[in-house]
Design an enzyme around this catalytic site. Structure first.
Site, short mmCIF file in Angstrom:
data_model
loop_
_atom_site.label_atom_id
_atom_site.label_comp_id
_atom_site.label_asym_id
_atom_site.label_seq_id
_atom_site.Cartn_x
_atom_site.Cartn_y
_atom_site.Cartn_z
N GLU A 116 0.75 -1.17 -0.04
CA GLU A 116 -0.17 0.17 -0.06
C GLU A 116 0.91 1.10 -0.13
O GLU A 116 0.36 2.52 0.43
CB GLU A 116 -1.00 -0.13 1.22
CG GLU A 116 -1.81 -1.17 1.14
CD GLU A 116 -2.92 -1.45 0.07
OE1 GLU A 116 -2.97 -0.45 -0.57
OE2 GLU A 116 -3.67 -2.32 -0.02
N HIS A 139 -2.81 2.55 8.40
CA HIS A 139 -3.98 1.83 7.51
C HIS A 139 -4.01 0.46 8.49
O HIS A 139 -3.11 0.00 9.17
CB HIS A 139 -3.60 1.38 6.32
CG HIS A 139 -4.60 0.42 5.73
ND1 HIS A 139 -5.93 0.45 5.49
CD2 HIS A 139 -4.43 -0.89 5.42
CE1 HIS A 139 -6.40 -0.40 5.11
NE2 HIS A 139 -5.47 -1.56 5.01
N HIS A 141 -7.44 -2.62 9.85
CA HIS A 141 -8.63 -3.48 9.84
C HIS A 141 -9.59 -3.47 11.08
O HIS A 141 -9.76 -4.30 11.46
CB HIS A 141 -8.42 -4.61 9.19
CG HIS A 141 -7.77 -4.98 8.12
ND1 HIS A 141 -7.11 -5.89 7.47
CD2 HIS A 141 -7.41 -3.84 7.05
CE1 HIS A 141 -6.30 -5.57 6.25
NE2 HIS A 141 -6.42 -4.23 6.12
N HIS A 210 -13.26 -3.06 3.49
CA HIS A 210 -11.71 -3.18 3.70
C HIS A 210 -11.10 -2.78 5.07
O HIS A 210 -10.55 -3.37 5.84
CB HIS A 210 -10.85 -2.70 2.75
CG HIS A 210 -9.26 -2.91 2.50
ND1 HIS A 210 -8.68 -3.36 1.66
CD2 HIS A 210 -8.65 -2.95 3.66
CE1 HIS A 210 -7.50 -3.49 1.87
NE2 HIS A 210 -7.31 -3.17 3.05
O1 2HA Z 1 -0.70 -4.82 3.93
O2 2HA Z 1 -3.91 -4.25 5.07
O3 2HA Z 1 -4.40 -3.36 2.57
C1 2HA Z 1 -2.05 -5.64 4.14
C2 2HA Z 1 -3.24 -4.70 4.05
C3 2HA Z 1 -3.32 -4.31 2.33
ZN ZN Z 2 -5.69 -3.44 4.44
#
Ligand code: 2HA
Ligand code: ZN
Length: 271
Positions: A116, A139, A141, A210
């Site tokens: 990313e 980033h 999740h 995502h």
């Molecule tokens: O690097 O989260 O979006 C793994 C992720 C891809």
């Molecule tokens: Zn991701």
């Protein structure tokens, strides 16, 4: 030269990734972080003339030429950063051509930066134009934020408004709201450009179904933004299926924003 493994920025990356892993936000290789470092602080630990390898980035980041970042590695697990930072993290400098990363440390097993990187570096460029003190792009999740993506409309105004209603401090923590992208293929320059476009306006961007991006002047700030969204999303997921008896009213959100002196998205309220 001091030992890089004792550098505060390596310590911070270790602590932050471990924290995020234990919160259940970054399963397997999920999530990535990039953190812009000052040349002087890095020079205490590394010979800046010693480029270990060069790695093409596949996009133009000329605006960041000469800038140094510590970045999580592709395919690497947040779970493992703390015990093995040299394989799981890397320190790169964007070369003069803007399209090559010069590896100064890390990715010791031959690895490379997160897939990313486009979203990260393009977001750094976008944020720096509106906030020169920005240093971190993160980033993740987070579980409830992601769950909410499946049951709540993915519209910036209504998504932000719902989260503002979930915790009194939300409108104070992210008065600028949350940008939302639809589901898109990750790891591409296209999602990077779309993220960066949102970053001109927002410090938080949801990638539909995502995860989320957060930014800030340090790791704490980016983490704190995502943490606050995730807390609010958790309250939402705990209550969305129950009759709503009470709520924070829009007029009360205005009171909060004005009392704490934050510039908020008035157009995200229903006044
Ligand atoms: O690097 O989260 O979006 C793994 C992720 C891809
Ligand atoms: Zn991701």
């Amino acid at each position: 030269m001091k030992n890089i493994l004792t550098a505060p920025f390596v310590e911070e990356m270790k602590k932050t990734t471990a924290n995020m892993y234990r919160l259940g936000w970054d399963e397997r290789n999920g999530g990535n972080i990039s953190y812009m470092l000052e040349e002087d602080e890095v020079a205490e630990y590394l010979d800046l003339n010693n480029v270990l390898r060069t790695i093409p980035t596949g996009f133009d980041a000329t605006a960041l030429s000469g800038k140094i970042f510590i970045v999580t590695g592709t395919g690497k697990y947040f779970k493992n950063v703390q015990d093995d930072p040299e394989n799981n993290l890397g320190i790169i400098r964007i070369a003069k051509d803007g399209t090559t990363a010069e590896l100064l440390w890390g990715y010791a097993d031959g690895g490379r930066f997160t897939s990313e990187l486009p979203a990260h570096l393009m977001s750094h460029m976008a944020r720096l134009t509106v906030d020169p003190s920005n240093r971190v792009v993160m980033h993740s999740h987070p579980t409830n934020t992601l769950a909410m993506n499946y049951v709540h409309e993915l519209d910036e105004k209504s998504f932000t408004h719902t989260l503002w209603e979930m915790c009194t401090e939300c409108i104070v923590v992210f008065p600028d709201g949350i940008g939302v992208l639809p589901w898109m293929l990750c790891g591409t320059n296209e999602i990077g450009m779309a993220t960066a476009e949102k970053m001109k306006e927002f410090r938080l961007v949801v990638w539909g179904m995502h995860g989320i991006y957060g930014v800030g002047k340090n790791l704490d700030e980016a983490f704190g933004l995502i943490e606050t969204v995730e807390k609010a999303a958790q309250i939402y997921m705990l209550t969305a299926h129950l009759p709503r008896v009470n709520t924070i009213k829009d007029s009360e959100m205005v009171e909060l924003a004005e009392f704490f002196g934050v510039k908020y998205r008035k157009d995200f309220l229903n006044l």
